[in-house]
Design a protein around this motif. Structure first.
Motif, PDB file in Angstrom:
ATOM      1  N   THR A   1       2.424   0.286  -5.740  1.00 20.11           N
ATOM      2  CA  THR A   1       1.834   0.652  -4.480  1.00 20.11           C
ATOM      3  C   THR A   1       0.697   0.298  -5.437  1.00 20.11           C
TER       4      THR A   1
ATOM      5  N   GLU B   1      -2.415   1.713  -4.788  1.00 21.63           N
ATOM      6  CA  GLU B   1      -2.424   3.449  -5.568  1.00 21.63           C
ATOM      7  C   GLU B   1      -1.596   3.596  -6.726  1.00 21.63           C
TER       8      GLU B   1
ATOM      9  N   PRO C   1       1.262  -1.296   0.236  1.00 22.81           N
ATOM     10  CA  PRO C   1      -0.086   0.556   0.091  1.00 22.81           C
ATOM     11  C   PRO C   1       1.005   1.333  -0.170  1.00 22.81           C
ATOM     12  N   SER C   2      -0.052   2.080  -0.757  1.00 23.07           N
ATOM     13  CA  SER C   2       1.365   4.032  -0.391  1.00 23.07           C
ATOM     14  C   SER C   2       1.107   4.001   0.814  1.00 23.07           C
ATOM     15  N   MET C   3       1.695   4.698   0.909  1.00 20.96           N
ATOM     16  CA  MET C   3       1.420   5.572   2.217  1.00 20.96           C
ATOM     17  C   MET C   3       1.049   6.636   1.673  1.00 20.96           C
ATOM     18  N   LYS C   4       0.540   6.755   1.204  1.00 21.40           N
ATOM     19  CA  LYS C   4       0.003   8.595   0.498  1.00 21.40           C
ATOM     20  C   LYS C   4      -1.547   8.058   1.999  1.00 21.40           C
TER      21      LYS C   4
ATOM     22  N   ALA D   1       5.505  14.459   6.651  1.00 21.87           N
ATOM     23  CA  ALA D   1       6.247  14.126   4.829  1.00 21.87           C
ATOM     24  C   ALA D   1       5.968  12.841   3.895  1.00 21.87           C
ATOM     25  N   PHE D   2       5.363  12.260   4.584  1.00 23.17           N
ATOM     26  CA  PHE D   2       4.613  11.109   3.966  1.00 23.17           C
ATOM     27  C   PHE D   2       3.069  10.535   3.347  1.00 23.17           C
ATOM     28  N   ARG D   3       2.946  12.036   3.123  1.00 29.14           N
ATOM     29  CA  ARG D   3       1.414  12.374   3.119  1.00 29.14           C
ATOM     30  C   ARG D   3       0.671  11.095   4.352  1.00 29.14           C
TER      31      ARG D   3
END
Lengths: 335, 335
Positions: free
Chosen positions: B279, B281, A136-139, A161-163
């Motif tokens: 990721t 996303e 998974p994206s951190m966003k 900083a990692f959204r």
């Protein structure tokens, strides 16, 4: 008494301090046997604050004056009990909270982006032409911080900083750029990643209960960089085993060192040996404060960093002016 | 020709795309055998841009019109060669550079703060009462970014959140809040952590040479989230083995999947299976661009994200208006 004051180092992993301390003090090491011959000489204990203080030992040392925590945390020490016996307690505040926050983010990324598991899989030959690990994206992941003290704030800033989308909870409200959840359970329910960053106290043992763990849920990641006792570890392991919790990344444990066998077969975990605050730089800072507190205590001067502003330092001819910790108490909730 | 256009997916790990593509196209999969019966039907290849394009295959498909890279990178494809044969090339720019930067920081923390090694040691029973793992603080570590494009800038911004001191190098100067080193070797010499974040081109193979690796030195950490071919991997392994380089954290390799045996006994490494940009996303975003580029190509409309603004898209009745990549070329150095 000898010419030089005598100290007793309590924990084996603090043994490297000996070289520095011996330049000015007679140093005894608890794990080499109870220092019966020096019972009357020992005036200070040097301890890691996360370990329970041996009160029987304390009572057997008639000239003890100071409990000097090498660490920032002092949850193993009953400060009121010490004060009632005329014992001062010092610690090392404000030295390593940013390092602990760095480690928390490292644990989040290692777990979420499968860095530890990917490394293991690759080394075991698990990367093949028809496999592709998707993470998974951190966003936009919701980061819930439990306890918005110095560590918690530093975690929150890095999360941005990692959204990530930051929220927090602590028992007392405070001004913060992030919304405070109404309850800890609500924070867990509305978080993808829950980071335990609060101080351990007598009354918050098992704060991260089975209910909180289940609120975080099958997709959630629990990160603990504070103290093991804050988490119901048995409930945590059960939830990981049957998928009620997604992942856990832990730097601290109920018992330390934790038994490797306890974690065998517990899935989706990243485990580090309480290294969050133990950086070369932080250790140097902690050593400096230790030496300053010891020097002040034996010179009858005000202690550099005593625990708790309200605690009078008795038996040392001085009153402690709390630094750092007093500030931390004001800005950091103690759930 | 069939009613629906036919596509050929080249790499096995792209197999999951089949389900989406089959809704609109006839889909062939290269690893199931050369599609001799469909040679005249196949009009597009779907590829992962990091793998060398099979030019013999391309020449055996008379009605091929489009090389559709699922990825952002397209270093396996000779775009001029394609253009000379009337083949358009599309890719997926601007989708996952932040995810790659997140992964780079995850690798830095996993290596520097010993998260991967600490996890391994703990599980192997290596955490004992007399051991204490001390790691370096991130504070003040010098972060050298090779290639200040979209990924490089995102790495630099995150590095600042960890109190690292940022510098960079690329062959062309550009406005940036961080100082540019005079040479790559100077950047390596003045960095504690060197992150390879540049595009792979024909002329920068082995950019991270033995000399650069030695300039980074015995305390240095090399991180590669770009392409394996940018690093002289044989020199890297030799330097790690005899301590001329401190650590390496790699998400990309000379050959992918890399052979696990190649890394057995190579010390101080963190290795992930090219997951930086992969990721959930980002994959969704890449899939959307792929579908849009395919639809545009077969409708004779301008391609959504062709490679290179200057390349005329021939044989598709339209000129490609480069998005993203053209901008990336302007803002990102290509060492």
């Amino acid at each position: 008494m000898t010419q030089r004051p005598a100290l007793l180092i309590m924990q084996r992993h603090l043994a490297p301090l000996t070289a520095f301390l011996e330049s000015q003090y007679d140093v005894y090491r608890f794990w080499e046997g109870p220092p019966r011959e020096a019972e009357h000489d020992i005036q200070a204990l040097v301890v890691a604050g996360e370990f329970p203080l041996d009160t029987h030992l304390v009572e057997s040392l008639p000239n003890l004056r100071l409990i000097a925590c090498f660490t920032s945390g002092y949850d193993g020490i009953d400060v009121d009990w010490c004060r009632a016996r005329g014992l001062a307690v010092t610690h090392a505040p404000g030295v390593n909270h940013e390092d602990v926050a760095d480690h928390a983010l490292g644990l989040i990324l290692a777990a979420r982006r499968q860095i530890a598991a990917g490394d293991r899989a690759l080394r075991a030959g698990g990367w093949t032409a028809d496999s592709k690990l998707i993470t998974p994206s951190m966003k936009g992941q919701r980061l819930g911080v439990v306890g918005l003290g110095a560590i918690g704030e530093a975690v929150a800033r890095r999360g941005e900083a990692f959204r990530m989308q930051v929220g927090w909870w602590g028992p007392r409200d405070k001004e913060a750029p992030w919304p405070r959840a109404e309850t800890l359970e609500a924070l867990a329910r509305d978080s993808d990643v829950l980071v335990v960053a609060c101080r351990a106290e007598d009354d918050n043992r098992g704060l991260i209960s089975r209910e909180v763990i289940e609120a975080l849920g099958p997709q959630g990641l629990l990160v603990n960089v504070a103290r093991g006792q804050l988490v119901d570890e048995t409930a945590l392991i059960a939830a990981l085993r049957d998928g009620r919790l997604g992942q856990a990344a832990l730097d601290v444990f109920e018992d330390e060192p934790t038994d490797a066998a306890r974690w065998a077969g517990v899935p989706n975990t990243v485990l580090t040996p309480h290294t969050g605050g133990a950086t070369t730089e932080a250790v140097q800072g902690m050593l400096m404060l230790l030496m300053q507190n010891l020097a002040a205590a034996f010179a009858g001067e005000p202690l550099k960093t005593p625990v708790k502003t309200e605690a009078r330092v008795q038996g040392l001819g001085a009153r402690g002016e709390g630094q750092g910790m007093g500030q931390a108490s004001k800005t950091g909730p103690r759930p």
